[in-house]
Motif scaffolding. Structure first.
Motif, mmCIF file in Angstrom:
data_model
loop_
_atom_site.group_PDB
_atom_site.id
_atom_site.type_symbol
_atom_site.label_atom_id
_atom_site.label_comp_id
_atom_site.label_asym_id
_atom_site.label_seq_id
_atom_site.Cartn_x
_atom_site.Cartn_y
_atom_site.Cartn_z
ATOM 1 N N LYS A 19 13.912 -34.887 75.787
ATOM 2 C CA LYS A 19 14.375 -33.575 76.200
ATOM 3 C C LYS A 19 15.667 -33.237 75.485
ATOM 4 O O LYS A 19 16.519 -34.082 75.284
ATOM 5 C CB LYS A 19 14.623 -33.554 77.707
ATOM 6 N N ILE A 20 15.792 -31.975 75.156
ATOM 7 C CA ILE A 20 17.051 -31.487 74.610
ATOM 8 C C ILE A 20 17.884 -31.029 75.791
ATOM 9 O O ILE A 20 17.492 -30.125 76.521
ATOM 10 C CB ILE A 20 16.813 -30.324 73.626
ATOM 11 N N GLU A 21 18.996 -31.679 75.994
ATOM 12 C CA GLU A 21 19.842 -31.340 77.131
ATOM 13 C C GLU A 21 20.851 -30.278 76.732
ATOM 14 O O GLU A 21 21.228 -30.149 75.586
ATOM 15 C CB GLU A 21 20.543 -32.593 77.644
ATOM 16 N N GLY A 22 21.289 -29.517 77.712
ATOM 17 C CA GLY A 22 22.295 -28.508 77.468
ATOM 18 C C GLY A 22 21.757 -27.225 76.871
ATOM 19 O O GLY A 22 22.520 -26.409 76.394
ATOM 20 N N VAL A 23 20.441 -27.026 76.927
ATOM 21 C CA VAL A 23 19.829 -25.817 76.380
ATOM 22 C C VAL A 23 18.982 -25.168 77.467
ATOM 23 O O VAL A 23 18.179 -25.836 78.114
ATOM 24 C CB VAL A 23 18.954 -26.145 75.152
ATOM 25 N N VAL A 24 19.151 -23.863 77.644
ATOM 26 C CA VAL A 24 18.311 -23.136 78.589
ATOM 27 C C VAL A 24 16.900 -23.126 78.020
ATOM 28 O O VAL A 24 16.694 -22.717 76.877
ATOM 29 C CB VAL A 24 18.822 -21.698 78.796
ATOM 30 N N PRO A 25 15.916 -23.591 78.771
ATOM 31 C CA PRO A 25 14.551 -23.652 78.250
ATOM 32 C C PRO A 25 14.030 -22.285 77.824
ATOM 33 O O PRO A 25 14.388 -21.265 78.411
ATOM 34 C CB PRO A 25 13.733 -24.182 79.436
ATOM 35 N N SER A 26 13.198 -22.277 76.822
ATOM 36 C CA SER A 26 12.582 -21.041 76.363
ATOM 37 C C SER A 26 11.253 -20.864 77.094
ATOM 38 O O SER A 26 10.365 -21.699 76.974
ATOM 39 C CB SER A 26 12.347 -21.102 74.853
ATOM 40 N N VAL A 27 11.158 -19.815 77.873
ATOM 41 C CA VAL A 27 9.924 -19.508 78.594
ATOM 42 C C VAL A 27 9.506 -18.083 78.241
ATOM 43 O O VAL A 27 10.351 -17.234 77.961
ATOM 44 C CB VAL A 27 10.094 -19.659 80.126
ATOM 45 N N ALA A 46 26.520 3.711 82.971
ATOM 46 C CA ALA A 46 27.067 2.656 82.107
ATOM 47 C C ALA A 46 27.774 1.608 82.959
ATOM 48 O O ALA A 46 28.454 1.934 83.927
ATOM 49 C CB ALA A 46 28.035 3.255 81.099
ATOM 50 N N GLY A 47 27.574 0.337 82.621
ATOM 51 C CA GLY A 47 28.180 -0.759 83.366
ATOM 52 C C GLY A 47 27.349 -1.206 84.551
ATOM 53 O O GLY A 47 27.715 -2.156 85.233
ATOM 54 N N GLY A 48 26.225 -0.553 84.771
ATOM 55 C CA GLY A 48 25.358 -0.934 85.873
ATOM 56 C C GLY A 48 24.537 -2.163 85.522
ATOM 57 O O GLY A 48 24.178 -2.376 84.362
ATOM 58 N N SER A 49 24.246 -2.982 86.509
ATOM 59 C CA SER A 49 23.433 -4.174 86.271
ATOM 60 C C SER A 49 22.489 -4.393 87.442
ATOM 61 O O SER A 49 22.778 -3.982 88.562
ATOM 62 C CB SER A 49 24.313 -5.407 86.067
ATOM 63 N N VAL A 50 21.349 -5.007 87.137
ATOM 64 C CA VAL A 50 20.374 -5.344 88.165
ATOM 65 C C VAL A 50 19.855 -6.746 87.918
ATOM 66 O O VAL A 50 19.791 -7.207 86.780
ATOM 67 C CB VAL A 50 19.188 -4.355 88.231
ATOM 68 N N VAL A 51 19.502 -7.407 88.998
ATOM 69 C CA VAL A 51 18.919 -8.743 88.947
ATOM 70 C C VAL A 51 17.434 -8.606 89.233
ATOM 71 O O VAL A 51 17.044 -7.962 90.212
ATOM 72 C CB VAL A 51 19.601 -9.668 89.978
ATOM 73 N N ILE A 52 16.611 -9.194 88.368
ATOM 74 C CA ILE A 52 15.156 -9.173 88.536
ATOM 75 C C ILE A 52 14.695 -10.620 88.703
ATOM 76 O O ILE A 52 14.892 -11.443 87.807
ATOM 77 C CB ILE A 52 14.448 -8.540 87.321
ATOM 78 N N SER A 53 14.097 -10.933 89.836
ATOM 79 C CA SER A 53 13.609 -12.288 90.102
ATOM 80 C C SER A 53 12.196 -12.468 89.575
ATOM 81 O O SER A 53 11.461 -11.503 89.395
ATOM 82 C CB SER A 53 13.614 -12.559 91.606
ATOM 83 N N GLY A 54 11.836 -13.731 89.335
ATOM 84 C CA GLY A 54 10.469 -14.054 88.949
ATOM 85 C C GLY A 54 10.198 -14.062 87.459
ATOM 86 O O GLY A 54 9.054 -14.229 87.043
ATOM 87 N N TYR A 55 11.207 -13.893 86.645
ATOM 88 C CA TYR A 55 11.048 -13.917 85.186
ATOM 89 C C TYR A 55 12.078 -14.854 84.591
ATOM 90 O O TYR A 55 13.138 -15.078 85.164
ATOM 91 C CB TYR A 55 11.233 -12.508 84.591
ATOM 92 N N GLY A 56 11.787 -15.390 83.411
ATOM 93 C CA GLY A 56 12.710 -16.306 82.763
ATOM 94 C C GLY A 56 12.823 -17.611 83.538
ATOM 95 O O GLY A 56 11.947 -17.973 84.319
ATOM 96 N N VAL A 57 13.931 -18.304 83.344
ATOM 97 C CA VAL A 57 14.160 -19.579 84.016
ATOM 98 C C VAL A 57 14.686 -19.354 85.431
ATOM 99 O O VAL A 57 14.202 -19.932 86.388
ATOM 100 C CB VAL A 57 15.138 -20.464 83.198
#
Length: 137
Positions: A19-27, A46-57
């Motif tokens: 395993k390569i440690e210290g790297v966010v896995p690519s999914v 501008a400057g707005g942000s949202v969190v979307i669950s269920g995607y990525g790591v």
């Protein structure tokens, strides 16, 4: 001589695999939503942000830049990613914090702005049409 080469090759093969440690896995990431989706309402300014669950790591963090473009990052902190600590946007709207280490990241480019993090967040590609936002890698 031939047996020695086979042994060397075998040793190199078995010791280099791991395993390569210290790297966010690519999914694979393929998130698509209408721009009028209520989950994305914070991106109307501008400057707005949202969190979307269920995607990525650990989920996605979508951010609207001051120039109207969008950035998207995996919420998995780049500092000790094996812990799967999910960053959260700060009230300032400019940074996100890793709750496990206290590291902070810039939402404009994903770069670390406070130690102990030294690597940027994993970024995803954002394509926007008149009606949809599509995030992929």
């Amino acid at each position: 001589m031939r047996n020695a080469l086979i042994i060397i090759f075998a040793v190199l093969t078995f010791t280099s695999c791991g395993k390569i440690e210290g790297v966010v896995p690519s999914v694979p990431v393929n998130f698509r939503a209408s721009k009028t989706d209520p989950r994305l309402a914070a991106l109307n300014s501008a400057g707005g942000s949202v969190v979307i669950s269920g995607y990525g790591v650990a989920g996605l963090l979508l951010y609207r830049q001051a120039d109207g473009t969008y950035s998207c990052y995996d919420r998995c902190s780049s500092y000790q990613p094996e812990k799967l600590c999910a960053i959260s946007p700060d009230a300032t709207g400019f940074t996100a914090t890793d709750p496990c280490s206290g590291a902070k990241f810039s939402l404009s480019d994903g770069s670390p702005v406070k130690a102990p993090a030294v690597k940027s967040l994993r970024a995803y590609t954002v394509n926007v049409s008149n009606f949809e936002i599509f995030v992929s890698n």
